[in-house]
Design an enzyme around this catalytic site. Sequence first.
Site, PDB file in Angstrom:
ATOM      1  N   GLU A  53      30.268  48.079  32.994  1.00 21.55           N
ATOM      2  CA  GLU A  53      29.090  46.538  33.112  1.00 21.55           C
ATOM      3  C   GLU A  53      28.132  46.975  33.729  1.00 21.55           C
ATOM      4  O   GLU A  53      27.069  45.908  33.852  1.00 21.55           O
ATOM      5  CB  GLU A  53      30.020  45.517  33.356  1.00 21.55           C
ATOM      6  CG  GLU A  53      31.153  45.757  34.906  1.00 21.55           C
ATOM      7  CD  GLU A  53      32.097  45.203  35.558  1.00 21.55           C
ATOM      8  OE1 GLU A  53      31.900  43.343  34.972  1.00 21.55           O
ATOM      9  OE2 GLU A  53      32.575  44.897  36.451  1.00 21.55           O
ATOM     10  N   ARG A  55      43.517  44.757  33.812  1.00 26.29           N
ATOM     11  CA  ARG A  55      43.775  45.392  35.847  1.00 26.29           C
ATOM     12  C   ARG A  55      45.110  44.155  35.412  1.00 26.29           C
ATOM     13  O   ARG A  55      45.854  44.141  36.205  1.00 26.29           O
ATOM     14  CB  ARG A  55      42.826  44.727  36.094  1.00 26.29           C
ATOM     15  CG  ARG A  55      42.318  42.771  36.684  1.00 26.29           C
ATOM     16  CD  ARG A  55      40.865  42.628  37.217  1.00 26.29           C
ATOM     17  NE  ARG A  55      41.126  41.163  37.536  1.00 26.29           N
ATOM     18  CZ  ARG A  55      40.509  41.043  38.756  1.00 26.29           C
ATOM     19  NH1 ARG A  55      39.800  41.248  39.097  1.00 26.29           N
ATOM     20  NH2 ARG A  55      40.596  39.695  39.480  1.00 26.29           N
ATOM     21  N   GLY A  81      39.749  41.592  44.358  1.00 23.40           N
ATOM     22  CA  GLY A  81      40.963  41.277  42.515  1.00 23.40           C
ATOM     23  C   GLY A  81      41.916  41.670  42.654  1.00 23.40           C
ATOM     24  O   GLY A  81      42.073  43.291  43.218  1.00 23.40           O
ATOM     25  N   MET A 112      34.791  47.282  33.023  1.00 23.90           N
ATOM     26  CA  MET A 112      34.767  46.917  34.296  1.00 23.90           C
ATOM     27  C   MET A 112      34.237  48.675  34.817  1.00 23.90           C
ATOM     28  O   MET A 112      34.225  49.182  34.438  1.00 23.90           O
ATOM     29  CB  MET A 112      35.743  46.819  35.945  1.00 23.90           C
ATOM     30  CG  MET A 112      36.226  45.324  34.692  1.00 23.90           C
ATOM     31  SD  MET A 112      37.424  44.152  35.876  1.00 23.90           S
ATOM     32  CE  MET A 112      37.865  42.562  35.201  1.00 23.90           C
ATOM     33  N   GLY A 113      33.411  47.992  36.090  1.00 22.53           N
ATOM     34  CA  GLY A 113      32.703  49.060  36.996  1.00 22.53           C
ATOM     35  C   GLY A 113      31.544  48.647  37.406  1.00 22.53           C
ATOM     36  O   GLY A 113      30.035  49.472  36.159  1.00 22.53           O
ATOM     37  N   LEU A 144      41.997  41.477  31.335  1.00 17.82           N
ATOM     38  CA  LEU A 144      42.976  41.989  30.396  1.00 17.82           C
ATOM     39  C   LEU A 144      43.340  43.933  30.837  1.00 17.82           C
ATOM     40  O   LEU A 144      44.745  44.178  30.761  1.00 17.82           O
ATOM     41  CB  LEU A 144      43.083  42.446  29.332  1.00 17.82           C
ATOM     42  CG  LEU A 144      42.663  41.116  28.257  1.00 17.82           C
ATOM     43  CD1 LEU A 144      41.973  40.536  26.680  1.00 17.82           C
ATOM     44  CD2 LEU A 144      44.009  40.293  28.201  1.00 17.82           C
ATOM     45  N   THR A 179      42.083  49.593  43.962  1.00 19.74           N
ATOM     46  CA  THR A 179      41.299  48.890  43.495  1.00 19.74           C
ATOM     47  C   THR A 179      40.705  49.828  41.815  1.00 19.74           C
ATOM     48  O   THR A 179      41.130  50.621  42.061  1.00 19.74           O
ATOM     49  CB  THR A 179      39.973  48.866  44.057  1.00 19.74           C
ATOM     50  OG1 THR A 179      38.650  48.915  43.351  1.00 19.74           O
ATOM     51  CG2 THR A 179      39.959  50.568  44.562  1.00 19.74           C
ATOM     52  N   VAL A 180      40.738  49.018  40.814  1.00 20.36           N
ATOM     53  CA  VAL A 180      40.695  49.832  39.030  1.00 20.36           C
ATOM     54  C   VAL A 180      39.327  49.947  39.262  1.00 20.36           C
ATOM     55  O   VAL A 180      39.656  50.986  38.345  1.00 20.36           O
ATOM     56  CB  VAL A 180      40.932  48.024  38.588  1.00 20.36           C
ATOM     57  CG1 VAL A 180      41.848  47.871  38.292  1.00 20.36           C
ATOM     58  CG2 VAL A 180      39.217  47.232  38.662  1.00 20.36           C
ATOM     59  N   ASP A 181      38.375  50.064  40.429  1.00 20.07           N
ATOM     60  CA  ASP A 181      37.257  50.817  40.269  1.00 20.07           C
ATOM     61  C   ASP A 181      36.847  52.140  40.358  1.00 20.07           C
ATOM     62  O   ASP A 181      36.574  53.628  40.102  1.00 20.07           O
ATOM     63  CB  ASP A 181      36.010  50.140  40.583  1.00 20.07           C
ATOM     64  CG  ASP A 181      35.973  49.202  40.138  1.00 20.07           C
ATOM     65  OD1 ASP A 181      35.816  48.305  39.352  1.00 20.07           O
ATOM     66  OD2 ASP A 181      35.119  47.814  40.661  1.00 20.07           O
TER      67      ASP A 181
END
Length: 423
Positions: free
Chosen positions: A251, A304, A13, A194-195, A302, A146-148
Site C-alpha cells: 500500500e 490480519r 493494530g 498492507m505495508g 482480512l 506487528t503484521v508489518d
Amino acid sequence: MVARNAFYAQSGGVTAVINATACGLIQEARRLRLQYPERIGKVYAGHDGILGALTEELIDTDLETDTDIARLRYAPGGAFGSSRYHLGPLATHRRHFERLVEVFRAYDIGYLFINGGDGSMGAAWHLSQTLAELGYPLQVIGLPKTVDNDLVLTDTCPGFGSVAKYVATSMREAGFDVASMARTSTRIFILEAMGRHAGWIAAAAGLASGHEGEPPHLLLFPEVRFDAERFLARVEACVQRFGYCTIAAAEGLCDEGGCEIGALPQSELPSHTRAGGVGRYVAELIHARLGYKYHLALADYLQRAARHLASGTDVAQAHALGVAAVDRALAGRSDIMLTLRRLGERPYRWEIGEVPLTAVANRERRMPAEFIAADGFHITDICRAYLQPLIEGEDPPPFRDGLPDYVHLGNHRVPRRLQPFVP
C-alpha cells in the site's frame, strides 16, 4: 511481602496471534502465582489498551476460566480491545501521567506489559521514564507485535508469519482462478497488501511462486521507486508470455513524487483517496494504457484477522513471548522489549532474547536490498529462505457448525475506586 499486580495492554493494530501472547502471559502468571504468591498477584487488562488505565476500565482476567484463557490462543482480534492513544510529553500531558500513577497505585500495579509495534515501544519507554520521574517506578516490558514485520532487532514480529501465510495462500489460489479465465476474460489480478513503509507482506506473496511463470509475476515494494513505464513494459511482457499477469502491491508504493500514490487529492484522482488507492491506481493505469481487464483485491483487515489460516510458527512464538514476559518481569528485568532470535534455518530454530526499549522505540526496519530481485519486481532466494519457516506449520482453531469457534471473554470490569477521568 505483598504481591504486586500486572497490567497488560494491547496496543495499535491487532493481529491473528496477539491473543496467543495474552494467553501465554496470563497462563504463566497464574502458574507462577501458585508457586510464588508473594511475587505476583492479579493480571489486569486494559479495556482498549492504555486508554483503559486512564479511564479506570480495568478487566479482571482472574474471572475468566482456565479453559477460556486457553481458547484465547485461537482467537483473532484483540480480546481486551486495543487503541492508538498517544501520550504526549509530561509538559503538556501531566494530568494524564498523574492519572496513570493514581490508577496504578490504586490497583498496586508493579508490572506493565505493552503488546505493540515500534510506536508502542516508544510509548512504553516514555511511560516508564515519566512515571519514574513522578515517583512511581514500574517494571515495563514490551512485547513485539506487528503484521508489518518492521520492528528492528528481532528476527520477526508476531503477527507477520500468519499474514504472510494468508497473503501467499490467497495469491496462489487466485492465480489458479485467473489462469483459468485469462483467454477470454480477466488478464490482470492485483492484490494490495498492507505495508506503508516496508514491503514485507508484499514480499511474502512471492512465496506462492514456486516456478517461473507462477503467480505472483510482479511484486511492488515501497523500497523500490515505482517507474510506470518500466512496470507497464513488464506487465505487457508477462501477458504475452504467460497469458495473464498477477501482481502484489504494498500500500505504501513510492514514485519520484513521494510515497502517496493512491492518496492524491480528489480533483486529481477521484477514486484514490482511501485505502485501496495503490491497487486501484495500478489497475487503472494498466487498463488505460494496455486495455486489459483486471480484478483487484484489497486484503486489508482480512489478512490480519485470518486466524483460521495462522502460521504454526507464528502462534508458537507469540505464545512463548507472553510466557517469557512474566518470567523476565519476576527476574527483575525492565525497560526491555523481548525479541526472537533465529538460531538455524534447517530446521528453523529460535529463542527469545531482549533489547533495551530505547533501541527499538519508533524505529522501522525496511526490506534489505539483498531480499529484492535485481529488477526490483520480485524476491531473491535469500528472502525466500528468510520467509519460508515463518509461514510453516498449522495451528487451526476448533470449528463448530462449519465455522471457527472463537472464544468471547466476559471482560469483567473491576468496580471503579477513583473519580471519573476524561482523557
